[in-house]
Design an enzyme around this catalytic site. Structure first.
Site, PDB file in Angstrom:
ATOM      1  CB  SER A  57      -0.885   0.013   1.253  1.00  0.00           C
ATOM      2  OG  SER A  57      -0.083   0.231   2.403  1.00  0.00           O
ATOM      3  CG  ASP A  94      -3.647  -2.940  -1.677  1.00  0.00           C
ATOM      4  OD1 ASP A  94      -4.565  -3.133  -2.493  1.00  0.00           O
ATOM      5  OD2 ASP A  94      -3.746  -3.197  -0.454  1.00  0.00           O
ATOM      6  CG  ASP A 116      -9.556   2.549  -4.924  1.00  0.00           C
ATOM      7  OD1 ASP A 116     -10.605   2.828  -5.535  1.00  0.00           O
ATOM      8  OD2 ASP A 116      -9.536   2.174  -3.738  1.00  0.00           O
ATOM      9  CD  GLU A 146     -12.316  -0.716  -5.211  1.00  0.00           C
ATOM     10  OE1 GLU A 146     -11.112  -0.877  -4.951  1.00  0.00           O
ATOM     11  OE2 GLU A 146     -13.193  -0.600  -4.342  1.00  0.00           O
ATOM     12  CG  HIS A 190     -10.420  -2.561   2.938  1.00  0.00           C
ATOM     13  ND1 HIS A 190     -11.086  -1.803   2.021  1.00  0.00           N
ATOM     14  CD2 HIS A 190      -9.489  -3.266   2.238  1.00  0.00           C
ATOM     15  CE1 HIS A 190     -10.593  -2.032   0.809  1.00  0.00           C
ATOM     16  NE2 HIS A 190      -9.618  -2.909   0.905  1.00  0.00           N
ATOM     17  CB  SER A 236      -8.995 -10.671   6.470  1.00  0.00           C
ATOM     18  OG  SER A 236      -7.682 -10.439   6.015  1.00  0.00           O
ATOM     19  CG  ASN A 276      -6.524  -7.625  -2.505  1.00  0.00           C
ATOM     20  OD1 ASN A 276      -6.096  -8.368  -3.386  1.00  0.00           O
ATOM     21  ND2 ASN A 276      -6.631  -6.321  -2.652  1.00  0.00           N
ATOM     22  CB  ILE A 277      -5.374 -12.146   2.680  1.00  0.00           C
ATOM     23  CG1 ILE A 277      -6.531 -12.915   2.007  1.00  0.00           C
ATOM     24  CG2 ILE A 277      -5.262 -12.531   4.164  1.00  0.00           C
ATOM     25  CD1 ILE A 277      -6.238 -14.359   1.722  1.00  0.00           C
ATOM     26  CB  SER A 279      -7.308  -7.753   8.426  1.00  0.00           C
ATOM     27  OG  SER A 279      -7.530  -6.447   7.955  1.00  0.00           O
TER      28      SER A 279
HETATM   29  P1  13P Z   1      -8.453  -7.195   4.620  1.00  0.00           P
HETATM   30  O1  13P Z   1      -8.472  -5.996   5.497  1.00  0.00           O
HETATM   31  O2  13P Z   1      -9.776  -7.932   4.681  1.00  0.00           O
HETATM   32  O3  13P Z   1      -7.324  -8.106   4.885  1.00  0.00           O
HETATM   33  O4  13P Z   1      -8.325  -6.682   3.105  1.00  0.00           O
HETATM   34  C1  13P Z   1      -7.071  -6.326   2.594  1.00  0.00           C
HETATM   35  C2  13P Z   1      -7.167  -5.628   1.292  1.00  0.00           C
HETATM   36  O5  13P Z   1      -8.178  -5.596   0.614  1.00  0.00           O
HETATM   37  C3  13P Z   1      -5.955  -4.965   0.794  1.00  0.00           C
HETATM   38  O6  13P Z   1      -6.205  -4.219  -0.354  1.00  0.00           O
HETATM   39  O1  G3H Z   2      -6.659  -2.148   1.905  1.00  0.00           O
HETATM   40  C1  G3H Z   2      -5.854  -1.782   2.737  1.00  0.00           C
HETATM   41  C2  G3H Z   2      -4.692  -2.645   3.071  1.00  0.00           C
HETATM   42  O2  G3H Z   2      -5.004  -3.537   4.110  1.00  0.00           O
HETATM   43  C3  G3H Z   2      -3.478  -1.806   3.365  1.00  0.00           C
HETATM   44  O3  G3H Z   2      -3.602  -1.179   4.589  1.00  0.00           O
HETATM   45  O4  G3H Z   2      -3.100   1.189   4.042  1.00  0.00           O
HETATM   46  O5  G3H Z   2      -2.926   0.318   6.401  1.00  0.00           O
HETATM   47  O6  G3H Z   2      -1.239  -0.339   4.664  1.00  0.00           O
HETATM   48  P1  G3H Z   2      -2.647   0.097   4.943  1.00  0.00           P
HETATM   49 ZN    ZN Z   3      -8.125  -3.322  -0.474  1.00  0.00          ZN
END
Ligand code: 13P
Ligand code: G3H
Ligand code: ZN
Length: 336
Positions: A57, A94, A116, A146, A190, A236, A276-277, A279
């Site tokens: 990210s 991301d 995004d 997206e 998320h 997640s 996407n995972i 959390s």
């Molecule tokens: P989670 O918060 O469900 O793990 O999703 C992560 C995500 O979508 C990152 O872009």
């Molecule tokens: O979708 C978000 C991802 O989990 C990344 O999270 O922006 O806190 O790094 P972050």
């Molecule tokens: Zn995401």
């Protein structure tokens, strides 16, 4: 000086998504911010012979430092050659929010970017996404767009309500932008609190059960863009074993609830080819670190708590690749 992902030994997402659509599995996209997460992702996916996407990210890029990150990805590619010589991975931005950020990542070795534009109007989203696609495709980098808004936190953006993707918009968006994959909103979210208790029902043990994903919307989208790679964010499961480990070792996570593994399994056998995972990995590491601190309050060597946390994350990744994504063993099929 600009560096191409090809020189770092990485791949874009084309071959893995083609195999995922044809083989009815999904490629895992795991986020990382530090060395232990990177080690767990690379070793876990190498062991399960799973194609994977290393996801960064903009917050992670700032945290880890963009120069160091480039070399970490290059180091990961070298390590992977030793562990599983035929396997390759994509390095993906991301939730990129500007053309400048996407360009900067592409020029520092990312093989794939997400732009995004889901918080913009439909027209502005198309315009922004198209500008990223033009820059990326000239360099053989793949782009994820997206449509629809997920509830929860995406870096600096917090959306209280989700807005489901409108199937009527997907054909126009995909054809006008030229994106390689499309993230959609069908009820995922998320973070660790994906739904409020009021949105859930309770099972006989009093455990919160989230509302099911909108597979009807997914099917409608699949009909309109058959075979096109679909992405699920916010996926997640918020695994109760780690939420409990956190809470029984001094943590205070209230009403944490995620997407059940069975729903994700079903999605992975559809046009969804990237899941996407983030959390779940954070929860696993935090649970183990809290447990080590609770059981060994005198411990102060980071290797003694980050090491077990890394092992838990690796085990979680192997388990998910095998039982949720269905991506285990597909490395040979794609790259062998
Ligand atoms: P989670 O918060 O469900 O793990 O999703 C992560 C995500 O979508 C990152 O872009
Ligand atoms: O979708 C978000 C991802 O989990 C990344 O999270 O922006 O806190 O790094 P972050
Ligand atoms: Zn995401």
């Amino acid at each position: 000086m600009a560096v191409s992902y090809k020189d770092l030994g990485l791949v874009n997402t084309k071959a893995m998504f083609k195999a995922a659509v044809e083989g009815k599995f999904a490629v895992p996209a795991y986020n990382f911010n530090n060395m232990e997460q990177l080690q767990a992702i690379v070793t876990g996916c190498a062991e399960s012979d799973s194609p994977f996407i290393l996801q960064v990210s903009s917050g992670a890029r700032k945290y880890a430092n963009q120069t160091l990150l480039q070399y970490m990805a290059q180091g990961a590619a070298e390590l992977l050659k030793e562990l599983n010589p035929h396997l390759k991975f994509a390095l993906h931005l991301d939730h990129g929010d500007t053309l400048e950020l996407c360009k900067s990542c592409i020029d520092s070795g990312f093989s794939s970017v997400m732009i995004d534009g889901s918080h913009h109007s439909f027209e502005k989203n198309i315009e922004l996404t198209k500008s990223v696609v033009e820059y990326a495709h000239e360099r053989d980098v793949t782009v994820e767009g997206e449509l629809g808004v997920l509830a929860g936190i995406e870096d600096d953006v917090v959306a209280a309500e989700s807005v489901y993707t409108r199937p009527s918009e997907v054909e126009e968006f995909v054809s006008k932008t030229g994106v390689d994959s499309l993230a959609i909103s069908i009820g995922t979210s998320h973070g660790a609190n994906k739904f409020t208790p009021a949105q859930c029902t309770k099972n006989e043990d009093g455990v919160l059960v989230p509302p099911p994903l909108r597979f009807d919307i997914l099917e409608e989208i699949e009909k309109r863009i058959p075979g096109f790679p679909i992405v699920l964010h916010g996926s997640s499961s918020v695994m109760p074993e780690y939420v409990n480990m956190i809470n029984s070792n001094g943590g205070a996570l209230k009403d944490a609830v995620g997407i059940p593994a069975s729903q994700l399994r079903k999605a992975a056998t559809s046009a969804v080819c990237k899941i996407n995972i983030d959390s779940d990995g954070r929860l696993a590491m935090t649970g183990v670190i809290r447990k080590v601190f609770a059981e060994s309050p005198a411990e102060f060597d980071p290797r003694k708590y980050l090491g077990p946390a890394r092992e838990a994350l690796k085990a979680m990744i192997i388990e998910k690749n095998e039982t949720v994504l269905g991506s285990a063993g597909k490395g040979k099929v794609i790259f062998g």
